[in-house]
Write an enzyme that holds these catalytic residues in place. Structure first.
Site, PDB file in Angstrom:
ATOM      1  N   GLY A  66     -13.953  -8.872 -15.343  1.00  0.00           N
ATOM      2  CA  GLY A  66     -12.886  -7.946 -15.721  1.00  0.00           C
ATOM      3  C   GLY A  66     -12.579  -7.081 -14.522  1.00  0.00           C
ATOM      4  O   GLY A  66     -13.067  -7.340 -13.424  1.00  0.00           O
ATOM      5  N   PRO A  67     -11.777  -6.017 -14.730  1.00  0.00           N
ATOM      6  CA  PRO A  67     -11.445  -5.146 -13.595  1.00  0.00           C
ATOM      7  C   PRO A  67     -12.701  -4.521 -13.004  1.00  0.00           C
ATOM      8  O   PRO A  67     -13.718  -4.395 -13.701  1.00  0.00           O
ATOM      9  CB  PRO A  67     -10.556  -4.062 -14.220  1.00  0.00           C
ATOM     10  CG  PRO A  67     -10.131  -4.593 -15.528  1.00  0.00           C
ATOM     11  CD  PRO A  67     -11.162  -5.571 -15.975  1.00  0.00           C
ATOM     12  N   GLU A 110      -8.459  -7.260   4.757  1.00  0.00           N
ATOM     13  CA  GLU A 110      -7.710  -8.344   4.111  1.00  0.00           C
ATOM     14  C   GLU A 110      -7.032  -9.235   5.158  1.00  0.00           C
ATOM     15  O   GLU A 110      -6.956 -10.453   4.974  1.00  0.00           O
ATOM     16  CB  GLU A 110      -6.706  -7.756   3.109  1.00  0.00           C
ATOM     17  CG  GLU A 110      -7.446  -7.210   1.876  1.00  0.00           C
ATOM     18  CD  GLU A 110      -6.708  -6.129   1.106  1.00  0.00           C
ATOM     19  OE1 GLU A 110      -5.484  -6.007   1.284  1.00  0.00           O
ATOM     20  OE2 GLU A 110      -7.368  -5.402   0.337  1.00  0.00           O
ATOM     21  N   TYR A 145       0.804  -1.232   0.000  1.00  0.00           N
ATOM     22  CA  TYR A 145       0.000   0.000   0.000  1.00  0.00           C
ATOM     23  C   TYR A 145       0.833   1.277   0.000  1.00  0.00           C
ATOM     24  O   TYR A 145       0.433   2.274  -0.603  1.00  0.00           O
ATOM     25  CB  TYR A 145      -0.985  -0.010   1.181  1.00  0.00           C
ATOM     26  CG  TYR A 145      -2.166  -0.915   0.899  1.00  0.00           C
ATOM     27  CD1 TYR A 145      -3.281  -0.424   0.237  1.00  0.00           C
ATOM     28  CD2 TYR A 145      -2.149  -2.253   1.256  1.00  0.00           C
ATOM     29  CE1 TYR A 145      -4.352  -1.240  -0.054  1.00  0.00           C
ATOM     30  CE2 TYR A 145      -3.210  -3.090   0.976  1.00  0.00           C
ATOM     31  CZ  TYR A 145      -4.310  -2.581   0.324  1.00  0.00           C
ATOM     32  OH  TYR A 145      -5.371  -3.401   0.024  1.00  0.00           O
ATOM     33  N   GLY A 169     -23.041 -16.141 -22.724  1.00  0.00           N
ATOM     34  CA  GLY A 169     -21.743 -16.735 -23.067  1.00  0.00           C
ATOM     35  C   GLY A 169     -21.115 -17.459 -21.888  1.00  0.00           C
ATOM     36  O   GLY A 169     -21.782 -18.221 -21.168  1.00  0.00           O
ATOM     37  N   VAL A 170     -19.828 -17.191 -21.660  1.00  0.00           N
ATOM     38  CA  VAL A 170     -19.114 -17.916 -20.600  1.00  0.00           C
ATOM     39  C   VAL A 170     -19.552 -17.439 -19.207  1.00  0.00           C
ATOM     40  O   VAL A 170     -19.192 -18.051 -18.193  1.00  0.00           O
ATOM     41  CB  VAL A 170     -17.584 -17.821 -20.802  1.00  0.00           C
ATOM     42  CG1 VAL A 170     -17.046 -16.452 -20.386  1.00  0.00           C
ATOM     43  CG2 VAL A 170     -16.883 -18.933 -20.042  1.00  0.00           C
ATOM     44  N   GLY A 171     -20.372 -16.409 -19.156  1.00  0.00           N
ATOM     45  CA  GLY A 171     -20.982 -15.988 -17.882  1.00  0.00           C
ATOM     46  C   GLY A 171     -21.843 -17.083 -17.274  1.00  0.00           C
ATOM     47  O   GLY A 171     -22.343 -16.953 -16.152  1.00  0.00           O
ATOM     48  N   ILE A 172     -22.007 -18.171 -17.989  1.00  0.00           N
ATOM     49  CA  ILE A 172     -22.781 -19.313 -17.471  1.00  0.00           C
ATOM     50  C   ILE A 172     -22.069 -19.978 -16.281  1.00  0.00           C
ATOM     51  O   ILE A 172     -22.716 -20.680 -15.482  1.00  0.00           O
ATOM     52  CB  ILE A 172     -23.025 -20.357 -18.595  1.00  0.00           C
ATOM     53  CG1 ILE A 172     -24.134 -21.329 -18.182  1.00  0.00           C
ATOM     54  CG2 ILE A 172     -21.753 -21.104 -18.961  1.00  0.00           C
ATOM     55  CD1 ILE A 172     -24.640 -22.210 -19.319  1.00  0.00           C
ATOM     56  N   THR A 173     -20.749 -19.768 -16.142  1.00  0.00           N
ATOM     57  CA  THR A 173     -20.005 -20.574 -15.158  1.00  0.00           C
ATOM     58  C   THR A 173     -20.491 -20.400 -13.713  1.00  0.00           C
ATOM     59  O   THR A 173     -20.819 -21.398 -13.065  1.00  0.00           O
ATOM     60  CB  THR A 173     -18.479 -20.341 -15.271  1.00  0.00           C
ATOM     61  OG1 THR A 173     -18.221 -18.942 -15.222  1.00  0.00           O
ATOM     62  CG2 THR A 173     -17.910 -20.914 -16.550  1.00  0.00           C
TER      63      THR A 173
HETATM   64  P1  FAD Z   1      -6.057 -11.718 -22.362  1.00  0.00           P
HETATM   65  O1  FAD Z   1      -4.695 -11.960 -22.883  1.00  0.00           O
HETATM   66  O2  FAD Z   1      -6.208 -11.148 -21.000  1.00  0.00           O
HETATM   67  O3  FAD Z   1      -6.895 -10.904 -23.412  1.00  0.00           O
HETATM   68  C1  FAD Z   1      -8.234 -10.535 -23.138  1.00  0.00           C
HETATM   69  C2  FAD Z   1      -8.878  -9.986 -24.395  1.00  0.00           C
HETATM   70  O4  FAD Z   1      -8.213  -8.788 -24.780  1.00  0.00           O
HETATM   71  C3  FAD Z   1      -8.773 -10.946 -25.581  1.00  0.00           C
HETATM   72  O5  FAD Z   1     -10.044 -11.004 -26.198  1.00  0.00           O
HETATM   73  C4  FAD Z   1      -7.747 -10.311 -26.495  1.00  0.00           C
HETATM   74  O6  FAD Z   1      -8.053 -10.548 -27.857  1.00  0.00           O
HETATM   75  C5  FAD Z   1      -7.891  -8.848 -26.172  1.00  0.00           C
HETATM   76  N1  FAD Z   1      -6.635  -8.099 -26.365  1.00  0.00           N
HETATM   77  C6  FAD Z   1      -5.385  -8.516 -26.089  1.00  0.00           C
HETATM   78  N2  FAD Z   1      -4.491  -7.534 -26.368  1.00  0.00           N
HETATM   79  C7  FAD Z   1      -5.206  -6.488 -26.848  1.00  0.00           C
HETATM   80  C8  FAD Z   1      -4.873  -5.187 -27.313  1.00  0.00           C
HETATM   81  N3  FAD Z   1      -3.613  -4.779 -27.332  1.00  0.00           N
HETATM   82  N4  FAD Z   1      -5.897  -4.402 -27.730  1.00  0.00           N
HETATM   83  C9  FAD Z   1      -7.174  -4.804 -27.687  1.00  0.00           C
HETATM   84  N5  FAD Z   1      -7.546  -6.010 -27.256  1.00  0.00           N
HETATM   85  C10 FAD Z   1      -6.581  -6.847 -26.842  1.00  0.00           C
HETATM   86  N6  FAD Z   1     -13.277 -16.433 -18.047  1.00  0.00           N
HETATM   87  C11 FAD Z   1     -13.725 -17.657 -18.396  1.00  0.00           C
HETATM   88  O7  FAD Z   1     -13.453 -18.126 -19.509  1.00  0.00           O
HETATM   89  N7  FAD Z   1     -14.467 -18.418 -17.522  1.00  0.00           N
HETATM   90  C12 FAD Z   1     -14.796 -17.966 -16.278  1.00  0.00           C
HETATM   91  O8  FAD Z   1     -15.481 -18.654 -15.528  1.00  0.00           O
HETATM   92  C13 FAD Z   1     -14.323 -16.679 -15.880  1.00  0.00           C
HETATM   93  N8  FAD Z   1     -14.597 -16.195 -14.652  1.00  0.00           N
HETATM   94  C14 FAD Z   1     -14.138 -14.960 -14.286  1.00  0.00           C
HETATM   95  C15 FAD Z   1     -14.436 -14.482 -13.011  1.00  0.00           C
HETATM   96  C16 FAD Z   1     -13.988 -13.242 -12.615  1.00  0.00           C
HETATM   97  C17 FAD Z   1     -14.341 -12.722 -11.230  1.00  0.00           C
HETATM   98  C18 FAD Z   1     -13.206 -12.459 -13.512  1.00  0.00           C
HETATM   99  C19 FAD Z   1     -12.714 -11.099 -13.080  1.00  0.00           C
HETATM  100  C20 FAD Z   1     -12.901 -12.932 -14.775  1.00  0.00           C
HETATM  101  C21 FAD Z   1     -13.359 -14.182 -15.179  1.00  0.00           C
HETATM  102  N9  FAD Z   1     -13.061 -14.702 -16.441  1.00  0.00           N
HETATM  103  C22 FAD Z   1     -13.542 -15.930 -16.812  1.00  0.00           C
HETATM  104  C23 FAD Z   1     -12.194 -13.965 -17.384  1.00  0.00           C
HETATM  105  C24 FAD Z   1     -10.744 -14.469 -17.238  1.00  0.00           C
HETATM  106  O9  FAD Z   1     -10.221 -14.059 -15.976  1.00  0.00           O
HETATM  107  C25 FAD Z   1      -9.799 -13.920 -18.328  1.00  0.00           C
HETATM  108  O10 FAD Z   1      -9.960 -12.524 -18.380  1.00  0.00           O
HETATM  109  C26 FAD Z   1     -10.072 -14.541 -19.692  1.00  0.00           C
HETATM  110  O11 FAD Z   1      -9.828 -15.927 -19.653  1.00  0.00           O
HETATM  111  C27 FAD Z   1      -9.185 -13.908 -20.767  1.00  0.00           C
HETATM  112  O12 FAD Z   1      -7.848 -14.075 -20.382  1.00  0.00           O
HETATM  113  P2  FAD Z   1      -6.735 -14.340 -21.484  1.00  0.00           P
HETATM  114  O13 FAD Z   1      -5.415 -14.301 -20.802  1.00  0.00           O
HETATM  115  O14 FAD Z   1      -7.062 -15.513 -22.325  1.00  0.00           O
HETATM  116  O15 FAD Z   1      -6.896 -13.083 -22.420  1.00  0.00           O
END
Ligand code: FAD
Length: 404
Positions: free
Chosen positions: A398-399, A137, A95, A275-279
């Site tokens: 996401g964030p 935390e 922090y 979509g994958v929000g089904i999980t």
């Molecule tokens: P990343 O490398 O992080 O890329 C994400 C997206 O950004 C891709 O579509 C990519 O094409 C795009 N991208 C990359 N670089 C660029 C750029 N320079 N400009 C523009 N776009 C770009 N996911 C699931 O599949 N199942 C789940 O159950 C699930 N649960 C989640 C729960 C929570 C609480 C959170 C926060 C997220 C969850 N996710 C889930 C999402 C997961 O954490 C990841 O974000 C996801 O798998 C994508 O990660 P990645 O490393 O494959 O993609």
């Protein structure tokens, strides 16, 4: 307690932070990673590149400033962020550097407008909030350490089974390598993966919702493969999991976290996913069945077509078996085969008129998850229907951000 003058200064200058959110966020992370390059391993580097994370951070700072005298209203957000911090192993020592760098970024971006009085006020506000997070935390670390089957940091799990669920979603069944107990998740919670991928300069952290009912033997996550699209590269971790990780391989996970969980009221419950929000919805549905719920359950899923519709057979089987479970499907791009066999209840996107025909008439608890535009639409429809905020629960994949 912050002095009234400090609160006034912070609230008065919060709009300037909001107006410069992207610039402050970008500068903050640039400086932070210059000072402590190892922190790149803790932050999602794709979200840095796309600018999502810097904006999300600056938005959170603005929100905190604008509500500094009404922290009660920020409680759900603070809880969500503290859960993520625990899953990412954020510790008290982080922090100080973050606070110092944030103030430097604000000073640089706002220039002369950032007077010493303003910077002091924001510094005090930051420390007050940081103390709240550190305390929360600490409790979370203690709880997860003390619980049967719990752990802090990252624990090795081997992939016991890898099961395709659709053309783009694959499930991973995970068992602890040490053979000891695991803490059962609350349905809706997620695991956090620390992925060390060959050839990648940083460790990648990703959250994945648990997609099955809690149990003491295994966790299941279900991951969508993010293919390259519109010139954007393939998702790093999801492709690594689909392509390189096989049965027997070992992955590192933090203990289950998250605040998006079923609350205990005995009223009808509606689970809506895109979509994958089904999980998390599958985890909730399987849990309700496991608990032999008497609640009426409405399960609504939206996908492009049956090709990418995960866990379809399981949901249909439950809806056929239990009279209190109803399931509906929306396809936005059904295949010819989907049409021929009438595999869906609605063609197109979910809309208010159609939802009205399938939702229970009485009050219900709503849980929803999917892409942000999908959740915004669902949220608006529910608001128009008079569903109060405390019955509208959602998870953003996401964030930290809002759909309001
Ligand atoms: P990343 O490398 O992080 O890329 C994400 C997206 O950004 C891709 O579509 C990519 O094409 C795009 N991208 C990359 N670089 C660029 C750029 N320079 N400009 C523009 N776009 C770009 N996911 C699931 O599949 N199942 C789940 O159950 C699930 N649960 C989640 C729960 C929570 C609480 C959170 C926060 C997220 C969850 N996710 C889930 C999402 C997961 O954490 C990841 O974000 C996801 O798998 C994508 O990660 P990645 O490393 O494959 O993609």
């Amino acid at each position: 307690m912050l002095a009234p003058q400090t609160i006034e200064t912070v609230k008065a200058t919060a709009p300037a932070i909001q107006a410069n959110a992207a610039a402050i966020g970008n500068r903050f992370y640039e400086m932070l990673f210059e000072k402590a390059p190892e922190l790149r391993n803790m932050f999602n580097q794709t979200n840095q590149e796309t600018g999502v994370q810097p904006e999300a951070l600056a938005y959170s700072v603005y929100q905190a400033g604008a509500n500094i005298d009404r922290l009660k209203e920020l409680r759900p957000t603070i809880e969500r962020i503290a859960e993520k911090h625990r899953a990412l192993d954020v510790r008290p020592e982080h922090y100080g550097l973050v606070g110092e760098t944030l103030l430097e970024a604000v000073e640089e971006v706002l220039g002369d407008a950032a007077t010493p009085e303003i910077l002091d006020a924001w510094g005090e506000a930051y420390h007050a909030l940081a103390d709240i997070f550190i305390q929360k935390e600490a409790v979370k670390y203690e709880e997860v350490e003390a619980a049967r089957g719990g752990w802090t940091g990252y624990r090795p799990f081997y992939v016991a089974e890898k099961v395709p669920e659709s053309d783009v979603i694959t499930s991973f069944y995970l068992k602890p390598q040490d053979g000891e107990a695991i803490i059962p998740q609350q349905p809706g919670q997620y695991l956090t993966l620390q992925a060390d991928i060959e050839g990648e300069p940083y460790t990648h952290m990703r959250h994945y919702s648990l997609s099955d009912a809690p149990n003491e033997n295994y966790y299941r996550i279900s991951v969508k493969r993010e293919d390259p699209e519109n010139g954007n590269p393939a998702g790093i971790v999801s492709n690594y999991l689909h392509r390189d990780v096989n049965e027997g391989d070992v992955l590192l996970f933090a203990a289950p976290a998250g605040e998006f969980v079923i609350e205990t009221e005995e009223m009808p419950i509606v689970l809506i996913s895109g979509g994958v929000g089904i999980t998390p919805m599958m985890s909730m549905l399987n849990t309700l069945v496991q608990e032999d719920t008497k609640r009426n359950v409405t399960f609504i899923h939206a996908a492009d077509s049956s090709k990418v519709h995960a866990m379809k057979a399981r949901v249909e089987q439950l809806a056929d078996t239990y009279s209190n479970i109803e399931a509906y499907t929306c396809y936005s791009a059904p295949t010819e085969n989907d049409r021929t066999h009438r595999m869906f209840d609605k063609e197109g996107f979910i809309d208010a008129d159609w939802l009205e025909t399938v939702l229970p008439e009485e009050q219900a608890d709503f849980y929803f998850c999917g892409p942000i535009p999908f959740m915004k639409v669902v949220n608006e429809i529910l608001k128009d229907r008079g569903v109060p905020a405390e019955r509208r629960h959602y998870e953003v994949f996401g964030p930290e951000s809002t759909i309001e």
